[in-house]
Scaffold this motif. Sequence first.
Motif, PDB file in Angstrom:
ATOM      1  N   SER A 101       0.842  -1.198   0.000  1.00  0.00           N
ATOM      2  CA  SER A 101       0.000   0.000   0.000  1.00  0.00           C
ATOM      3  C   SER A 101       0.876   1.246   0.000  1.00  0.00           C
ATOM      4  CB  SER A 101      -0.931   0.010   1.220  1.00  0.00           C
ATOM      5  OG  SER A 101      -0.181   0.043   2.423  1.00  0.00           O
ATOM      6  N   ASP A 102       0.275   2.358  -0.441  1.00  0.00           N
ATOM      7  CA  ASP A 102       0.941   3.658  -0.421  1.00  0.00           C
ATOM      8  C   ASP A 102      -0.124   4.667   0.001  1.00  0.00           C
ATOM      9  OD1 ASP A 102       2.618   5.798  -0.715  1.00  0.00           O
ATOM     10  OD2 ASP A 102       2.586   5.813  -2.916  1.00  0.00           O
ATOM     11  N   ILE A 103      -0.155   4.975   1.286  1.00  0.00           N
ATOM     12  CA  ILE A 103      -1.257   5.737   1.876  1.00  0.00           C
ATOM     13  C   ILE A 103      -0.829   7.170   2.163  1.00  0.00           C
ATOM     14  CG2 ILE A 103      -3.012   5.780   3.683  1.00  0.00           C
ATOM     15  CD1 ILE A 103      -3.069   3.210   2.049  1.00  0.00           C
ATOM     16  N   LYS A 104      -1.529   8.113   1.537  1.00  0.00           N
ATOM     17  CA  LYS A 104      -1.254   9.535   1.752  1.00  0.00           C
ATOM     18  C   LYS A 104      -2.436  10.274   2.392  1.00  0.00           C
ATOM     19  CE  LYS A 104       2.826  10.034  -0.420  1.00  0.00           C
ATOM     20  NZ  LYS A 104       3.020   8.764  -1.092  1.00  0.00           N
ATOM     21  N   ASN A 105      -3.629   9.693   2.274  1.00  0.00           N
ATOM     22  CA  ASN A 105      -4.830  10.366   2.749  1.00  0.00           C
ATOM     23  C   ASN A 105      -5.948   9.341   2.934  1.00  0.00           C
ATOM     24  OD1 ASN A 105      -5.682   9.821   0.059  1.00  0.00           O
ATOM     25  ND2 ASN A 105      -4.818  11.778  -0.603  1.00  0.00           N
ATOM     26  N   LEU A 106      -7.112   9.840   3.351  1.00  0.00           N
ATOM     27  CA  LEU A 106      -8.243   8.943   3.597  1.00  0.00           C
ATOM     28  C   LEU A 106      -8.660   8.219   2.321  1.00  0.00           C
ATOM     29  CD1 LEU A 106     -10.412   7.849   5.504  1.00  0.00           C
ATOM     30  CD2 LEU A 106     -11.805   9.864   4.956  1.00  0.00           C
ATOM     31  N   SER A 107      -8.636   8.913   1.201  1.00  0.00           N
ATOM     32  CA  SER A 107      -9.047   8.312  -0.066  1.00  0.00           C
ATOM     33  C   SER A 107      -8.193   7.100  -0.423  1.00  0.00           C
ATOM     34  CB  SER A 107      -8.960   9.357  -1.186  1.00  0.00           C
ATOM     35  OG  SER A 107      -9.263   8.777  -2.432  1.00  0.00           O
ATOM     36  N   SER A 108      -6.863   7.217  -0.298  1.00  0.00           N
ATOM     37  CA  SER A 108      -5.992   6.081  -0.624  1.00  0.00           C
ATOM     38  C   SER A 108      -6.126   4.968   0.405  1.00  0.00           C
ATOM     39  CB  SER A 108      -4.532   6.533  -0.759  1.00  0.00           C
ATOM     40  OG  SER A 108      -4.094   7.244   0.376  1.00  0.00           O
ATOM     41  N   ALA A 109      -6.476   5.314   1.649  1.00  0.00           N
ATOM     42  CA  ALA A 109      -6.717   4.289   2.666  1.00  0.00           C
ATOM     43  C   ALA A 109      -7.955   3.468   2.310  1.00  0.00           C
ATOM     44  CB  ALA A 109      -6.887   4.939   4.040  1.00  0.00           C
ATOM     45  N   LEU A 110      -9.005   4.128   1.859  1.00  0.00           N
ATOM     46  CA  LEU A 110     -10.225   3.423   1.470  1.00  0.00           C
ATOM     47  C   LEU A 110      -9.981   2.570   0.227  1.00  0.00           C
ATOM     48  CD1 LEU A 110     -12.921   6.192   2.062  1.00  0.00           C
ATOM     49  CD2 LEU A 110     -12.269   4.310   3.579  1.00  0.00           C
ATOM     50  N   GLN A 111      -9.137   3.065  -0.671  1.00  0.00           N
ATOM     51  CA  GLN A 111      -8.770   2.272  -1.854  1.00  0.00           C
ATOM     52  C   GLN A 111      -8.036   1.003  -1.429  1.00  0.00           C
ATOM     53  OE1 GLN A 111      -5.423   3.537  -4.388  1.00  0.00           O
ATOM     54  NE2 GLN A 111      -6.838   3.509  -6.120  1.00  0.00           N
ATOM     55  N   MET A 112      -7.149   1.126  -0.453  1.00  0.00           N
ATOM     56  CA  MET A 112      -6.432  -0.037   0.081  1.00  0.00           C
ATOM     57  C   MET A 112      -7.416  -1.045   0.676  1.00  0.00           C
ATOM     58  SD  MET A 112      -5.540  -1.330   3.341  1.00  0.00           S
ATOM     59  CE  MET A 112      -5.438   0.088   4.435  1.00  0.00           C
ATOM     60  N   LEU A 113      -8.361  -0.554   1.475  1.00  0.00           N
ATOM     61  CA  LEU A 113      -9.374  -1.426   2.078  1.00  0.00           C
ATOM     62  C   LEU A 113     -10.140  -2.196   1.003  1.00  0.00           C
ATOM     63  CD1 LEU A 113     -10.626   1.073   4.761  1.00  0.00           C
ATOM     64  CD2 LEU A 113     -10.287  -1.330   5.249  1.00  0.00           C
ATOM     65  N   ARG A 114     -10.517  -1.493  -0.045  1.00  0.00           N
ATOM     66  CA  ARG A 114     -11.288  -2.112  -1.128  1.00  0.00           C
ATOM     67  C   ARG A 114     -10.451  -3.185  -1.841  1.00  0.00           C
ATOM     68  NH1 ARG A 114     -12.579   2.302  -2.994  1.00  0.00           N
ATOM     69  NH2 ARG A 114     -14.567   2.535  -1.919  1.00  0.00           N
ATOM     70  N   SER A 115      -9.194  -2.875  -2.119  1.00  0.00           N
ATOM     71  CA  SER A 115      -8.327  -3.807  -2.839  1.00  0.00           C
ATOM     72  C   SER A 115      -8.061  -5.072  -2.031  1.00  0.00           C
ATOM     73  CB  SER A 115      -7.005  -3.125  -3.197  1.00  0.00           C
ATOM     74  OG  SER A 115      -7.217  -2.052  -4.082  1.00  0.00           O
ATOM     75  N   ILE A 116      -7.741  -4.914  -0.757  1.00  0.00           N
ATOM     76  CA  ILE A 116      -7.463  -6.087   0.076  1.00  0.00           C
ATOM     77  C   ILE A 116      -8.722  -6.937   0.228  1.00  0.00           C
ATOM     78  CG2 ILE A 116      -6.905  -6.819   2.433  1.00  0.00           C
ATOM     79  CD1 ILE A 116      -4.780  -4.676   2.521  1.00  0.00           C
ATOM     80  N   GLY A 117      -9.872  -6.287   0.350  1.00  0.00           N
ATOM     81  CA  GLY A 117     -11.120  -7.039   0.418  1.00  0.00           C
ATOM     82  C   GLY A 117     -11.337  -7.905  -0.805  1.00  0.00           C
ATOM     83  N   GLN A 118     -10.967  -7.384  -1.970  1.00  0.00           N
ATOM     84  CA  GLN A 118     -11.110  -8.148  -3.216  1.00  0.00           C
ATOM     85  C   GLN A 118     -10.120  -9.307  -3.268  1.00  0.00           C
ATOM     86  OE1 GLN A 118     -10.522  -4.982  -6.049  1.00  0.00           O
ATOM     87  NE2 GLN A 118     -12.676  -4.383  -6.060  1.00  0.00           N
TER      88      GLN A 118
END
Length: 262
Positions: A103-120
């Motif tokens: 992951s590469d987390i800079k803000n809430l948006s990228s954190a939610l993207q990470m959550l979505r990707s790992i869930g998949q």
Amino acid sequence: MKIVDQTGHYFEMAEKPHRIISVVPSQTELLFDLGLNDEVIGVTKFCIHPNLWWKEKTRVGGTKNLSIAKIRELKPDLIIANKEENNKEQIEVLQKEFNVWTSDIKNLSSALQMLRSIGQIIEQVDTSTRIIEKIESEFATLQLTSKNKAIYLIWNNPIMTVGGDTFIDDMMEKAGFINLTHDQMRYPVLSEEALIQLNPEVLLLSSEPFPFKEKDVEHFKTLLPQSKIVMVDGEMFSWYGSRLMKAPLYFLNLHTSLLNVH
């Protein structure tokens, strides 16, 4: 399954992973909240949530100095890492031998993207979606109109704060703070003189990675007699996994308590 992580690294997986190592504390907690247990075979010594996993799972070193040998022994089919928290050279070594999602987390948006990707990837889409919706709902109701000019310290001796390109900076803004070092990058080092010159309305002392104590509060009060000096839960400002469900309420309570700090 063709997979691209948040750093652009590409790999393919034939099936759902069954032997997962997480080398990032906030993402370890996320895997637990996504309903995994037996699938997670390794964590770091800093993966303290959930406590049961910290006690029972094989520890593969610290986030910055992983035991490559121990990881090889565990034979994972997926390693979940982070660009900032893990050592680049070690991740590159692991990428040659294993599937590594970073992951590469800079803000809430990228954190939610990470959550979505790992869930998949782990086939827990419904659960990850519920967590995302909970986080989005909680932050949507957190509308703090008044903003305090603040400095957030992550380290002492040297004094280290956070720049505008960090996840903590984004959380500060959502928690009702104006980061006085927003115009700087990564984790600037400040002299005591520079800190005094910035003259924050609020000085936030994080519980991690440096464990600030009450004696530190007293020291900074002598430097900044007009500032409100408060110790804060660093996990709420820097953990970008499922703990984000709890962060907005914490920020609201912090905001309210600051009204009573003199």
